[in-house]
Design an enzyme around this catalytic site. Structure first.
Site, PDB file in Angstrom:
ATOM      1  N   CYS B 152      11.608  69.668-108.009  1.00 30.97           N
ATOM      2  CA  CYS B 152      11.561  68.280-108.468  1.00 30.97           C
ATOM      3  C   CYS B 152      10.455  67.476-107.808  1.00 30.97           C
ATOM      4  CB  CYS B 152      12.925  67.659-108.252  1.00 30.97           C
ATOM      5  SG  CYS B 152      14.195  68.715-108.983  1.00 30.97           S
ATOM      6  N   GLU B 298      18.207  59.336 -99.290  1.00 31.11           N
ATOM      7  CA  GLU B 298      16.961  58.600 -99.545  1.00 31.11           C
ATOM      8  C   GLU B 298      17.067  57.166 -99.040  1.00 31.11           C
ATOM      9  OE1 GLU B 298      15.633  58.507-103.639  1.00 31.11           O
ATOM     10  OE2 GLU B 298      13.627  57.822-103.027  1.00 31.11           O
ATOM     11  N   LYS B 319      14.684  57.342-113.024  1.00 29.16           N
ATOM     12  CA  LYS B 319      15.654  58.313-113.548  1.00 29.16           C
ATOM     13  C   LYS B 319      16.885  57.639-114.134  1.00 29.16           C
ATOM     14  CE  LYS B 319      14.228  62.061-110.457  1.00 29.16           C
ATOM     15  NZ  LYS B 319      13.313  61.341-109.517  1.00 29.16           N
ATOM     16  N   HIS B 324      16.482  63.043-115.005  1.00 29.71           N
ATOM     17  CA  HIS B 324      15.677  63.747-114.024  1.00 29.71           C
ATOM     18  C   HIS B 324      14.781  64.759-114.741  1.00 29.71           C
ATOM     19  CE1 HIS B 324      14.189  65.525-110.528  1.00 29.71           C
ATOM     20  NE2 HIS B 324      15.287  65.687-109.819  1.00 29.71           N
ATOM     21  N   PHE B 387      14.488  70.662-104.598  1.00 29.42           N
ATOM     22  CA  PHE B 387      15.245  71.822-104.107  1.00 29.42           C
ATOM     23  C   PHE B 387      14.270  72.717-103.352  1.00 29.42           C
ATOM     24  CE2 PHE B 387      18.928  72.303-107.424  1.00 29.42           C
ATOM     25  CZ  PHE B 387      19.488  71.139-106.951  1.00 29.42           C
TER      26      PHE B 387
END
Lengths: 82, 401
Positions: B152, B298, B319, B324, B387
């Protein structure tokens, strides 16, 4: 295969496949060259798969080097299917 | 590494529609591109930009990249005579998964009809560098071209890599971004099994009821130019890419570091790279996935990196409106961030209804508002975390009023 494979049938099938690959339907013809149709080596591998599926005829990439037009492919398929 | 990097063109295809302006305007208006729990780029028709042959030679992720690249190059004024020697122009396009639609389709053919029936186009369409190769070929870009692969954060890594290529003098300009189209049963099922995607199908970043991300598809492309050369050619400059940093959590395959340790470093290093202080940041385009873990980590990372200033600036998630976009996310969000700076607006985090005590920043709930700018030109950071523990942060500056 018991039924005879005719040149007309094969030509129609090959032309239809080439149009599916993106060749211009107004330009495809028996005499058209790959260059005119913007058909490249990847298309020819796919065309060989279509022909094998449909007529049980194997055309290798080496064969393809000598087949320069739609008509050449049609003739080879008809000959080998006989 | 002193060369400044100008952004001269942008393009995007997203669940909110075709076009970068469409993305910006619809997001700012608070619209959602998500239907039935997925963010499909349903307004995108590949044959509106590609011939039948071109479309057949490209997985949908590459088709999206090509459409966004056409828009970005035209936006940069490159659709007529090219301003640069093609040998000096690169193409860096990231993707998270690549041509997975092609992969699963060919896997079905293999199982059902045998190995001799698998299409020769299988590999060249599914390979993760296909979008980069296709963009290079379409626009005759002959400098370095390759894909970045970091889940991502792939889109942000592509843009950062492109920035470095210009700064190092390796290229005069780079067409860069990300593309993704992975809305197939395999990835939907796998993300669901991971409990990463939202069972209820709502993207509501930072909301107390958030339960996972909503997968979307699309592409974002930017044209970056050596700012000096862009000025010489009289290019219209949309903004500047002023900072970039990439770090790794080295912590877990899928979970972010709970304190956001790698994210904090990425933000601070991006600010240092840009030569700015936390107080100079006017807007944060958050990674904001709508997963319980990401949004908390975050938020914590932003507080640690920006201090009290984190509470004083708008932090919103694209998003919330498009879902996403995985490897395209960082690129589409960089485009959205730049246009927000250009219009001096803080776009909203939509679907925000239930405040979470642990997520207590200003997420611009549901309605856009004018962006307060501290200096001459607005500055934003755009976060991407993937990831694998990959973190990439971009710092962008709009033009002075």
């Amino acid at each position: 295969m018991s039924t005879a494979v005719t040149a007309e049938q094969v030509e129609a099938r090959v032309l239809a496949a080439l149009v599916t690959f993106g060749a211009d339907a107004d330009v495809v013809s028996r005499d058209a060259t790959w260059e005119q149709l913007e058909v490249d080596s990847l298309d020819l591998v796919e065309l060989a798969q279509v022909v094998e599926d449909e007529y049980n005829v194997e055309i290798t990439s080496q064969d393809m080097q000598h087949l320069l037009t739609v008509g050449h492919v049609v003739d080879m398929v008809v000959e080998r299917a006989a | 590494m002193s060369r400044a990097v100008a952004i001269t063109g942008v393009g995007a295809v997203s669940p909110l529609g075709v076009g970068a302006r469409t993305l910006h305007e619809r997001w700012t208006a608070g619209r959602s591109g998500i239907e039935d729990g997925l963010g499909r780029a349903s307004e995108f028709d590949p044959l509106s930009v590609l011939t039948a042959k071109e479309a057949r030679r490209a997985d949908r992720c590459t088709q999206l990249a090509l459409a966004a690249s056409d828009e970005a190059l035209a936006d940069a004024g490159w659709d007529g005579d090219r301003p640069y020697d093609p040998d000096r122009v690169g193409a860096i396009i990231g993707t998270g998964i690549g041509g997975i639609t092609t992969l699963v389709t060919n896997q079905d053919v293999l199982r059902e009809r045998g190995p001799t029936k698998v299409a020769p186009l299988g590999i060249p369409l599914m390979m993760a560098n296909a979008p980069a190769g296709a963009v290079s070929m379409r626009h005759d870009l002959r400098g370095p071209s390759y894909g970045t692969v970091s889940a991502c954060s792939a889109g942000a890594h592509a843009i950062g890599t492109a920035m470095r290529m210009i700064q190092s003098g390796e290229a005069d300009a780079v067409v860069c971004g990300g593309a993704e189209s992975a809305l197939v049963d395999l990835s939907i099922a796998s993300f669901a099994a991971l409990e990463a995607s939202s069972p209820i199908g709502i993207s509501r970043p930072f909301d107390a009821l958030r339960d996972g991300f909503v997968m979307g598809e699309g592409a974002g492309v930017l044209v970056l130019e050596n700012a000096e050369l862009a000025k010489q050619r009289g290019a219209r400059v949309l903004g500047e890419l002023i900072g970039y940093a990439a770090t790794s959590d080295a912590h877990h395959l899928t979970a972010p570091h709970p304190d956001g340790e790698g994210a904090v470093r990425a933000i601070l290093l991006a600010l240092r790279d840009a030569g700015i202080a936390p107080e100079d940041v006017d807007y944060v385009n958050a990674h904001g996935t709508s997963t319980p873990l990401n949004d908390l980590a975050e938020t914590n990372a932003l507080k640690r990196a920006l201090g009290q200033h984190a509470y004083e600036i708008p932090v919103s998630s694209t998003k919330s409106a498009i879902g996403h976009l995985l490897g395209a996310a960082g690129a589409v969000e960089a485009v959205a961030t730049l246009l927000a700076l250009r219009d001096r607006v803080a776009p909203p985090t939509i679907n925000y209804e239930h405040p979470d005590e642990a997520c207590d920043l200003d997420y611009v709930p549901n309605t856009a508002r004018p962006l307060a700018v501290s200096g001459d030109a607005p500055v934003a950071i755009s976060n991407s975390f993937g990831f694998g523990g990959h973190n990439a942060v971009l710092a962008l500056r709009g033009v002075a009023a």
